[in-house]
Structures are given as C-alpha cells and as structure tokens.
Design a protein around this motif. Structure first.
Motif, PDB file in Angstrom:
ATOM      1  N   GLY A  28      -7.692   1.997 -10.192  1.00 60.46           N
ATOM      2  CA  GLY A  28      -7.620   0.573  -9.930  1.00 60.46           C
ATOM      3  C   GLY A  28      -6.308  -0.066 -10.353  1.00 60.46           C
ATOM      4  O   GLY A  28      -5.711  -0.838  -9.599  1.00 60.46           O
ATOM      5  N   VAL A  29      -5.835   0.239 -11.550  1.00 64.16           N
ATOM      6  CA  VAL A  29      -4.611  -0.374 -12.048  1.00 64.16           C
ATOM      7  C   VAL A  29      -3.419   0.092 -11.234  1.00 64.16           C
ATOM      8  O   VAL A  29      -2.601  -0.712 -10.760  1.00 64.16           O
ATOM      9  CB  VAL A  29      -4.421  -0.054 -13.536  1.00 64.16           C
ATOM     10  N   PHE A  30      -3.312   1.397 -11.059  1.00 64.35           N
ATOM     11  CA  PHE A  30      -2.167   1.950 -10.338  1.00 64.35           C
ATOM     12  C   PHE A  30      -2.124   1.456  -8.900  1.00 64.35           C
ATOM     13  O   PHE A  30      -1.073   1.040  -8.397  1.00 64.35           O
ATOM     14  CB  PHE A  30      -2.224   3.478 -10.385  1.00 64.35           C
ATOM     15  N   SER A  31      -3.241   1.521  -8.210  1.00 58.00           N
ATOM     16  CA  SER A  31      -3.267   1.113  -6.804  1.00 58.00           C
ATOM     17  C   SER A  31      -2.982  -0.377  -6.647  1.00 58.00           C
ATOM     18  O   SER A  31      -2.312  -0.788  -5.692  1.00 58.00           O
ATOM     19  CB  SER A  31      -4.622   1.462  -6.186  1.00 58.00           C
ATOM     20  N   SER A  32      -3.485  -1.190  -7.568  1.00 63.70           N
ATOM     21  CA  SER A  32      -3.236  -2.636  -7.482  1.00 63.70           C
ATOM     22  C   SER A  32      -1.763  -2.954  -7.659  1.00 63.70           C
ATOM     23  O   SER A  32      -1.193  -3.755  -6.902  1.00 63.70           O
ATOM     24  CB  SER A  32      -4.063  -3.365  -8.539  1.00 63.70           C
ATOM     25  N   ILE A  33      -1.144  -2.325  -8.639  1.00 64.96           N
ATOM     26  CA  ILE A  33       0.285  -2.553  -8.853  1.00 64.96           C
ATOM     27  C   ILE A  33       1.097  -2.026  -7.678  1.00 64.96           C
ATOM     28  O   ILE A  33       2.080  -2.653  -7.240  1.00 64.96           O
ATOM     29  CB  ILE A  33       0.729  -1.896 -10.172  1.00 64.96           C
ATOM     30  N   LEU A  34       0.708  -0.873  -7.141  1.00 66.94           N
ATOM     31  CA  LEU A  34       1.421  -0.306  -6.004  1.00 66.94           C
ATOM     32  C   LEU A  34       1.327  -1.222  -4.787  1.00 66.94           C
ATOM     33  O   LEU A  34       2.324  -1.431  -4.068  1.00 66.94           O
ATOM     34  CB  LEU A  34       0.845   1.073  -5.679  1.00 66.94           C
ATOM     35  N   LEU A  35       0.145  -1.786  -4.533  1.00 66.40           N
ATOM     36  CA  LEU A  35      -0.012  -2.719  -3.421  1.00 66.40           C
ATOM     37  C   LEU A  35       0.869  -3.947  -3.599  1.00 66.40           C
ATOM     38  O   LEU A  35       1.490  -4.434  -2.640  1.00 66.40           O
ATOM     39  CB  LEU A  35      -1.477  -3.123  -3.289  1.00 66.40           C
ATOM     40  N   ALA A  36       0.925  -4.461  -4.822  1.00 69.83           N
ATOM     41  CA  ALA A  36       1.759  -5.636  -5.094  1.00 69.83           C
ATOM     42  C   ALA A  36       3.236  -5.330  -4.877  1.00 69.83           C
ATOM     43  O   ALA A  36       3.978  -6.137  -4.291  1.00 69.83           O
ATOM     44  CB  ALA A  36       1.509  -6.126  -6.519  1.00 69.83           C
ATOM     45  N   LEU A  37       3.693  -4.184  -5.335  1.00 68.21           N
ATOM     46  CA  LEU A  37       5.101  -3.810  -5.160  1.00 68.21           C
ATOM     47  C   LEU A  37       5.442  -3.634  -3.685  1.00 68.21           C
ATOM     48  O   LEU A  37       6.521  -4.059  -3.238  1.00 68.21           O
ATOM     49  CB  LEU A  37       5.396  -2.519  -5.930  1.00 68.21           C
ATOM     50  N   CYS A  38       4.547  -3.023  -2.935  1.00 66.83           N
ATOM     51  CA  CYS A  38       4.795  -2.844  -1.501  1.00 66.83           C
ATOM     52  C   CYS A  38       4.862  -4.187  -0.784  1.00 66.83           C
ATOM     53  O   CYS A  38       5.724  -4.397   0.097  1.00 66.83           O
ATOM     54  CB  CYS A  38       3.708  -1.967  -0.885  1.00 66.83           C
ATOM     55  N   LEU A  39       3.969  -5.108  -1.144  1.00 69.23           N
ATOM     56  CA  LEU A  39       3.980  -6.435  -0.524  1.00 69.23           C
ATOM     57  C   LEU A  39       5.274  -7.172  -0.842  1.00 69.23           C
ATOM     58  O   LEU A  39       5.905  -7.767   0.056  1.00 69.23           O
ATOM     59  CB  LEU A  39       2.773  -7.241  -1.007  1.00 69.23           C
ATOM     60  N   PHE A  40       5.681  -7.139  -2.090  1.00 67.35           N
ATOM     61  CA  PHE A  40       6.917  -7.824  -2.478  1.00 67.35           C
ATOM     62  C   PHE A  40       8.136  -7.178  -1.829  1.00 67.35           C
ATOM     63  O   PHE A  40       9.084  -7.867  -1.439  1.00 67.35           O
ATOM     64  CB  PHE A  40       7.051  -7.803  -4.002  1.00 67.35           C
ATOM     65  N   TRP A  41       8.116  -5.860  -1.685  1.00 67.47           N
ATOM     66  CA  TRP A  41       9.242  -5.154  -1.062  1.00 67.47           C
ATOM     67  C   TRP A  41       9.394  -5.558   0.402  1.00 67.47           C
ATOM     68  O   TRP A  41      10.516  -5.796   0.883  1.00 67.47           O
ATOM     69  CB  TRP A  41       9.021  -3.654  -1.183  1.00 67.47           C
ATOM     70  N   VAL A  42       8.270  -5.653   1.113  1.00 72.08           N
ATOM     71  CA  VAL A  42       8.332  -6.059   2.518  1.00 72.08           C
ATOM     72  C   VAL A  42       8.856  -7.486   2.643  1.00 72.08           C
ATOM     73  O   VAL A  42       9.639  -7.802   3.557  1.00 72.08           O
ATOM     74  CB  VAL A  42       6.939  -5.935   3.173  1.00 72.08           C
ATOM     75  N   GLY A  43       8.449  -8.362   1.727  1.00 73.35           N
ATOM     76  CA  GLY A  43       8.896  -9.751   1.805  1.00 73.35           C
ATOM     77  C   GLY A  43      10.341  -9.948   1.428  1.00 73.35           C
ATOM     78  O   GLY A  43      11.038 -10.783   2.032  1.00 73.35           O
ATOM     79  N   SER A  44      10.840  -9.193   0.445  1.00 76.59           N
ATOM     80  CA  SER A  44      12.202  -9.399  -0.048  1.00 76.59           C
ATOM     81  C   SER A  44      13.211  -8.496   0.639  1.00 76.59           C
ATOM     82  O   SER A  44      14.234  -8.962   1.148  1.00 76.59           O
ATOM     83  CB  SER A  44      12.246  -9.172  -1.563  1.00 76.59           C
TER      84      SER A  44
END
Length: 598
Positions: free
Chosen positions: A358-374
């Motif tokens: 849960g922790v790893f996947s949640s952080i990974l999803l957040a990083l991927c979302l921010f990467w696509v936006g920035s």
C-alpha cells in the motif's frame, strides 16, 4: 518427569545414532563432541517439527469440529468477568464470527503472511526427508501435558543428560523458536497506511471536481474525525479487558446482537471493496487495450467485461486456499497438479505484494502523476468551482471511503509492542493519508480539470512510461489485495456451515463456496461498473457506520457514567455529522447509480 525424559532421550539418541550409521561412514566420521551436538540439535528439531505438524492439523480443522467450539467456549469462559463475557454468559460458545481476528491479521501484516511459511515449509520439508523413518517409529509416543511444558522439559532433560553423561557444553541459545508477532511503531504506521491508502486514492481528484475546492475542508475534517474515533476504539479496548477486535467491542457495548450487526457491516465493507478491486483492474486494463473484445456463445463482451472476467480468474486460485499459511502443507505434500497450480498462483501474488504494498504503490502513483504533469507537459491550471452543493454528497461519500479502515485498527492495537503509543500511530497514519489525499486531489484536478475521470490513471497519456507504470500499479495492487480482503468474509461464511455434517465441512464444499463468492463479486462489478459512484455508496453507507457512528456509540455505552458532559457532547455531535452525511451521501449515490445504469 525428568527421569522419564532422560530415558526417552537416551533411547532417542540411540535411534539417531543408528540412522546416522545407515547414512554412511562419511556422515558419521566426525569427532564425538560434534557428533553428539548434532544429535542434540536433530532431536530438538524433530520434537519441534512434530509439534508444528500437530498445530497445522489443528489449524486446518479450525472451526470445523465441535471439539474446537468446546475448547473456544472454555477459553472464553475462563476470561475474567468483563462486559464482553457478562453480555454473553448464557451462550455455550463464542458468538459468530470467531475467525475475525485470525483473518483480519492478514490485512495488518507488514510482510505477506506467506513469506515466513515458505521458509518454515522448506525447513520442515528438509527435516521430514531426513527423519521420515525416525518420525514413524517415535510418533506413537505422546506426552499428556501442555505444549510449552513439554518443550521446556525436553530441552532441560537433554541439557542435563549432555552435561552429566557426555560432558559437553550446551549452547544457551538452544531453544524452541517462538514466533514474535509484536509490531514496532514504524511497522504499525505502515500497517495503518496500508489499510487506509487503497482504491480511494485514485478517485480523490474526481471527488474534488464533484464537491468543489471547499470540499478539501470536508476531507480534512473527516481525517480529524476518523482519527478521533480511532482513539475512541482504543479506549474501548483498554476499558474492556479480554477483547481484541471490533466485533468484540460491539459485543462489549451491545451484547451478541451488537457483535453480529457490526460484523455484518464490516464484512459488507470488505465484500464491496473486492468489487471495487475488480472494477479498478478492468478499467485500467481496458484503458491500455481499448479494442479488446470477445464474442462467445452468442454473448459479446467489451473490453471492460473481458478484463473483469480475466482478472477474476487470475485471483480465483488464491482464494481456494483456506489459509495462505497452508503453503507449508502444499509444499510438504504430494505434488498434485491442483496444488502446484495454487502454489504458483499464490507465490506470484505474494511476490507482487512485496513490491506493490500500500505505501509503496501509493507513493509510486503520486510520483507518476506529478511526473506527467510537470515533465510530461500536461501542466497545472487552477480551475473549477469553489463549491458544488448538488454533487457535494457524492464527494462526501468518496471522502468517507478513504477513511474506512477502522475494521482492523483494534488488530493493529493488539499487535503493538507498546500499545500506549497507539494514538501516535493513528496520528501519523491518518495525518499522512489526509495530506496525501489532499495533494493527489489538487495535483490531479489541476492537471485534467473537468475532464477528470473516476480514476486519474484513466486520464494519463498512455505514451508516457510513467503513465504505464501507474496503470500497471493500479492493476497489480488490487490483484494482490483481493484474496486477503475476501478471506475474512469466506471464513465467516464457512463458520455457518453445520458442524454435524462432514460433507458440508469438506474441502470441496469450501472451494464451491469460495468460487461462488468470487463470481458474485464479478457479477456485481459487471452490473455496476462505476468506480466512483460505488465508492461513494460504500463510503456514505458502510464507512460512515464503521468509522464515524459505531465508535462513538460503543464508547458512550462502554464508558457510561464515567464521561464528562464535554466528551459526551463531542460524541453526539460526531454521530449527528455521520448520520446526516451518511443519509445524504447514500441517497445521492443511489440516485446517480440508477441514472448511470439506465
């Protein structure tokens, strides 16, 4: 007793010496001191192996015989007089569900419950191959005393025999290994975050779109309220000795009726979460392969339906196992095709559980979302309404869905080394999840605006590598959590089978029930494949009861006459908020669900 153990030990050493001679001279050509030290460790290992086999047999037949029910009722009646025991003093056995704590502990493990069993099964398989003949000859002997007393007396007798007869020094660390289930603060925080951060994370930007920017204040308020109700559960546990789970709290407060009613809502939450897992997997897979279709027997299946069926068939073998710990049984038994299939399937899921927690996947999803936006060029734009009262109840339901992890909070409390630090664990877990939800909501909504879908992974451009990573994470994570989430529901249903019929308690009947329940989640997911709306319905109806209303009601009942007016007023206010939010959110979710289906 010591005299008997000495004789048994001498006889055992003679058996072992004969076995070592039969293995060949190379295995016996060692000095005398190492030889007897080896015999000592082999003997202790065998005794421990024998006890573990007995425990496995008992665990396999758990809740399937009348003898187990009698033992549990005796253990239950031996607990000191508490509200829990007094409310159920007239019953002959522990009320349903008896398997709750055992099954919910699977959801609160930092590591997969399968990992240690794979190691132990490997060790036991090595031991069984070396001592098969010895086990068959000595298994007829038994000691009619407690397990711990047996182990301690054997180890003590062996040490005294070695010291007096063989004149050898015995290492102090020679003892039967004991399992340590106590969790540190950091492990408990990870457990809490794993429970809270689930599928709700993907739909938080959609909830912000539905409720408007002021909805973030409601999200923060729910984080504070559910944190406080979690502390109330801890106080209920402290003031009612002998209880360890949420159903125990319900029984301590409202008797057997409260226990059963609360358990039904808890299992409804777990079942609905499994439905959401199937919808999540099918939506993301169909987003990657939108042109997939299947036509069979006159029935046409679109992309979502094909992948819903496919992912369900993938997770089905893991649910057939009565307990993930039975991997040790499968590894030690004959290599049947079905057992090997189940073993490979569960091993596959446990591997991805390690990398997609849960922790790893949640952080990974957040990083991927921010990467696509920035970096990906999508960008961030401030837009949207300040407050949308029409769709606000749906947003409230989704926010409640994100904080509905109270079903396992008592289990986390009971597993801690320092239970007094439980409020700190709650503060860190709920604080992290609340801020994380807000960050994901703002990031996703400012990236995609009014076009945001029920899961932000469906909006991410598929040509980016980060988008593919996010989508596959959203597929693998529910795939690994599905069997663990459904196991408590399965065990509770199997408890209801008549214990007088061996056919009803057979493995075939158990597999049939599990298959039917898994297929029922598939049918529901195909009937209402609307992730955000179903999440709003779960959060408004079930989560509001479990995380907001019931903790306050149980606390007021258990602590009756010992609370100040201020504490009582806070609890009543929270109950009112939960009732109003639940009624409005449930009504809005049902109306929207009917509209989407038609």
């Amino acid at each position: 007793m010591s005299r008997w153990c000495s004789k048994a030990t001498c006889a055992t050493f003679s058996f072992l010496e004969e076995d070592l001679h039969l293995l060949g001279g190379s295995a016996y050509n060692i000095d005398k001191e190492k030889h007897h030290s080896l015999l000592l460790r082999l003997f202790v290992g065998f005794r421990y192996k024998k006890k573990m086999k007995q425990e496995e047999q008992e665990r396999e037949d758990l809740y399937h015989t009348d003898d187990d029910e009698d033992e549990e009722s005796q253990a239950y009646s031996s607990v000191p007089s508490t509200p829990l025991s007094r409310n159920d003093s007239n019953n002959d056995a522990v009320p349903w569900p008896r398997s709750y704590r055992q099954s919910m502990d699977l959801l609160t493990g930092v590591t997969p419950p399968i990992s240690t069993n794979l190691v132990s099964s490997f060790r036991k398989r090595r031991q069984s191959s070396a001592f098969g003949s010895f086990a068959s000859s000595s298994s007829k002997q038994s000691l009619l005393i407690d397990k711990d007393e047996t182990q301690n007396s054997i180890v003590t007798a062996i040490k005294s025999f070695i010291d007096s007869h063989l004149k050898l020094s015995v290492p102090d660390d020679l003892s039967i290994p004991q399992e340590n289930r106590k969790c540190t603060i950091s492990q408990s925080v990870i457990n809490g975050v794993n429970v809270l951060c689930g599928g709700a994370l993907l739909t938080m930007p959609y909830a912000l779109k539905e409720g408007g920017w002021l909805g973030l204040l409601i999200l923060f308020s729910f984080g504070v309220i559910t944190l406080y109700t979690g502390i109330l559960l801890k106080r209920c546990l402290e003031n009612s000795p002998g209880i360890h789970t949420y159903p125990d709290i319900g029984q301590a407060a409202f008797g057997t009726t409260g226990r059963i009613l609360l358990s039904i809502f808890l299992y409804m939450d777990l079942y609905a979460t499994c439905v959401e897992y199937i919808i999540m997997m099918s939506d993301n897979m169909s987003g990657m392969f939108p042109n997939t279709s299947l036509y069979i027997a006159g029935i046409s299946l679109n992309s979502n339906q094909v992948f819903a069926v496919t992912t369900t068939l993938i997770v089905l073998p893991t649910v057939w196992l009565r307990d993930l710990s039975l991997l040790s049984y499968i590894s030690g038994s004959s290599p049947k095709l079905f057992d090997l299939f189940c073993l490979l399937s569960v091993t596959f899921h446990s591997f991805f559980f390690l990398i997609a927690g849960g922790v790893f996947s949640s952080i990974l999803l957040a990083l991927c979302l921010f990467w696509v936006g920035s970096v990906g060029g999508v960008g961030f734009q401030l837009q949207g309404q300040v407050l949308d009262l029409t769709n606000l109840p749906v947003a409230i339901g989704i926010y409640g869905f994100g904080f509905g992890g109270h079903a396992v909070l008592p289990n986390i409390y009971s597993s801690m080394k320092e239970p007094s630090k439980f409020p700190l664990v709650l503060l860190m877990s709920f604080g992290f999840c609340t801020l994380f939800y807000i960050a994901i909501s703002v990031c996703g909504y400012t990236m995609f605006g009014e076009a945001i879908q029920s899961q932000f992974t469906l909006n991410m451009p598929q040509h980016f590598t980060s988008s593919k990573i996010a989508v596959w994470t959203a597929v693998i994570t529910p795939m690994t959590k599905y069997p663990l989430t459904l196991t408590p529901v399965l065990l509770s249903l199997e408890e209801l089978l008549p214990s007088s019929s061996r056919k009803m308690r057979s493995k075939g009947v158990s597999m049939l029930i599990r298959t039917i329940l898994v297929l029922s989640t598939l049918v529901v997911a195909l009937t209402v494949p609307f992730f955000a709306t179903v999440a709003a319905l779960i959060g408004s109806f079930v989560a509001m009861l479990i995380a907001v209303i019931f903790p306050c009601l149980c606390y007021l009942k258990i602590m009756k006459g010992r609370l100040t007016n201020f504490h009582m007023a806070i609890c009543v206010l929270i109950i009112i908020v939960g009732v109003v939010s639940g009624v409005c959110g449930t009504y809005s979710a049902i109306v929207r669900l009917i509209g989407e289906m038609t």
